[in-house]
Design a protein around this motif. Sequence first.
Motif, PDB file in Angstrom:
ATOM      1  N   TRP A  16       0.880  -1.246   0.130  1.00  0.00           N
ATOM      2  CA  TRP A  16      -0.293   0.114   0.056  1.00  0.00           C
ATOM      3  C   TRP A  16       0.715   1.134  -0.285  1.00  0.00           C
ATOM      4  O   TRP A  16       0.610   2.409  -0.718  1.00  0.00           O
ATOM      5  N   GLU A  76       1.003   4.095  -2.897  1.00  0.00           N
ATOM      6  CA  GLU A  76       1.072   5.553  -2.438  1.00  0.00           C
ATOM      7  C   GLU A  76       2.298   6.420  -3.151  1.00  0.00           C
ATOM      8  O   GLU A  76       1.823   7.403  -3.788  1.00  0.00           O
ATOM      9  N   ALA A 104      -6.317   3.971   3.074  1.00  0.00           N
ATOM     10  CA  ALA A 104      -7.363   5.288   2.719  1.00  0.00           C
ATOM     11  C   ALA A 104      -6.568   6.137   1.877  1.00  0.00           C
ATOM     12  O   ALA A 104      -7.172   6.805   0.950  1.00  0.00           O
ATOM     13  N   MET A 155      -6.470   5.490  -1.800  1.00  0.00           N
ATOM     14  CA  MET A 155      -7.798   5.538  -2.394  1.00  0.00           C
ATOM     15  C   MET A 155      -7.935   7.080  -2.853  1.00  0.00           C
ATOM     16  O   MET A 155      -8.410   7.605  -3.689  1.00  0.00           O
ATOM     17  N   LEU A 178      -6.153   8.374  -5.642  1.00  0.00           N
ATOM     18  CA  LEU A 178      -6.971   7.962  -7.096  1.00  0.00           C
ATOM     19  C   LEU A 178      -8.106   8.699  -7.315  1.00  0.00           C
ATOM     20  O   LEU A 178      -8.506   9.139  -8.397  1.00  0.00           O
ATOM     21  N   ILE A 179      -8.994   8.927  -6.025  1.00  0.00           N
ATOM     22  CA  ILE A 179     -10.141   9.391  -6.379  1.00  0.00           C
ATOM     23  C   ILE A 179     -10.286  10.917  -6.627  1.00  0.00           C
ATOM     24  O   ILE A 179     -10.927  11.742  -7.437  1.00  0.00           O
ATOM     25  N   LEU A 227     -14.691   2.669  -6.517  1.00  0.00           N
ATOM     26  CA  LEU A 227     -13.649   3.296  -5.870  1.00  0.00           C
ATOM     27  C   LEU A 227     -13.896   3.902  -4.549  1.00  0.00           C
ATOM     28  O   LEU A 227     -13.093   3.872  -3.514  1.00  0.00           O
ATOM     29  N   VAL A 265     -14.461   1.260  -2.012  1.00  0.00           N
ATOM     30  CA  VAL A 265     -13.376   0.635  -1.551  1.00  0.00           C
ATOM     31  C   VAL A 265     -12.570   1.427  -0.640  1.00  0.00           C
ATOM     32  O   VAL A 265     -12.005   0.931   0.338  1.00  0.00           O
ATOM     33  N   SER A 266     -12.733   2.790  -0.750  1.00  0.00           N
ATOM     34  CA  SER A 266     -11.957   3.627   0.063  1.00  0.00           C
ATOM     35  C   SER A 266     -12.710   3.524   1.420  1.00  0.00           C
ATOM     36  O   SER A 266     -12.036   3.604   2.570  1.00  0.00           O
ATOM     37  N   ALA A 326     -11.419   0.701   3.185  1.00  0.00           N
ATOM     38  CA  ALA A 326     -10.085   0.616   3.707  1.00  0.00           C
ATOM     39  C   ALA A 326     -10.225   1.630   5.150  1.00  0.00           C
ATOM     40  O   ALA A 326      -9.583   1.091   6.155  1.00  0.00           O
ATOM     41  N   SER A 370     -21.827   4.770  -1.689  1.00  0.00           N
ATOM     42  CA  SER A 370     -20.944   4.902  -0.586  1.00  0.00           C
ATOM     43  C   SER A 370     -21.551   5.715   0.631  1.00  0.00           C
ATOM     44  O   SER A 370     -21.022   5.629   1.772  1.00  0.00           O
TER      45      SER A 370
END
Length: 408
Positions: free
Chosen positions: A87, A91, A150, A153, A156-157, A192, A195-196, A199, A239
């Motif tokens: 992870w 990152e 986290a 994610m 990414l987001i 996503l 998933v966050s 996490a 979410s």
Amino acid sequence: MAKQSDWTKWLATALMLVLAYTVFYALVQRPSSDISIHAAWASEGTFTDLTSFVHHAAHPLWHMLVSALMLTGLSLNVSAAAVTAIWKAVETWLLITLSARLIGRRGWLAALCGVVLSFVSAIIIPWVNPTVYLGAGSPNPWHSPTQIAAMVMMLLIVPLVSDKVTALRERQTLEGAKANITWREAAILAVLLGVSLLAKPTFMQAFLPAACLYFLVLWIRNPKNSAFFLRMILAVLPSVLLMGLQYLYYFTIAPDVGASVTLNWQKVGDVTVQVVLTRALPLFVLATCMTREAWKKPLYQLTLLMDVASILEMLLLSETGRRAADGNFGWAMMGSSLMLWAVTLPIFMKKLVLWFRRRKAAAAGQPYLEDKPRAEAWKLGIGSALLLWHLASGVYYVVYLLTTNSSL
């Protein structure tokens, strides 16, 4: 040139993977460390009963990955350290990628930015936070495996959502008043976001209110694009429901656990100190290096709103009962600080490199194209000092974790 640029990114990522595994393997062997506690919870989970992964916490992603790796025959400690190191390496890879995008090219400068971003911590002041983390927090809390997941994610987001807004604006200009995202794009975003939360919900804790406010303003300004905003709402709705269930779990799991709205001058002072110590350089960059064009970019607007939302939450919300001293509302503020670092450090580093190039050109007899060279030198000098202070504090924090029995 492209191959050389790719090598710098992958080499930096590989080195971070090795270092991270060393740190996390040392920490997981200490029973009082956060990663050791979560590893123990992961060992209790079984894939024949998925509810076993949420007996202790409603964010089971890291625990499930550790448990899955253990199925290969690896020990609990090795699995926990390996999953967390992966992870952390991802990152770093994402930080390098984002830095290259903001700088405008790949290569050693983007790789350096990503590595520095993976280390920076709150600046250490001996009488405030002598062990770096306690008393200030950190953009990089090495002891927390779920927070690291986290943050991946988040990286990414936030750029993904910002890109959708940028694309919306471009399509409006080129194609007329109406534009939208595809159902596939909406589905990817929904996954996503989910998933966050699995996490750790700390990213969404800051991102959700910021994004709601941001998109509400955009919607008011662009009412003809209602289809775009309605589709974004559908993407985020699952979410939101999951996050609601998570917080019901956290604050109803025991009768002596809860949250309240609390605001006093002592808390204002404490949060102000934490903000300054964790964001000294980013705040300096925002005040001295930002251009009007940068302020207009969705990535910067959304990042700043997210940071403000996390700070306000830290100011207003407090845990009560058994978790009164846990400080879990501070995780969102620490996470958003890393995002703020990720969008401001590349700006500063690019300016710094360009300044050195101008100095070199001036030494070779070329004209020095700077209206106020002395002011520019002072600005970059102060920023460099702050950056080195943050970086030295971050390196010290890692060394401290490796050389003491303390987990924080």
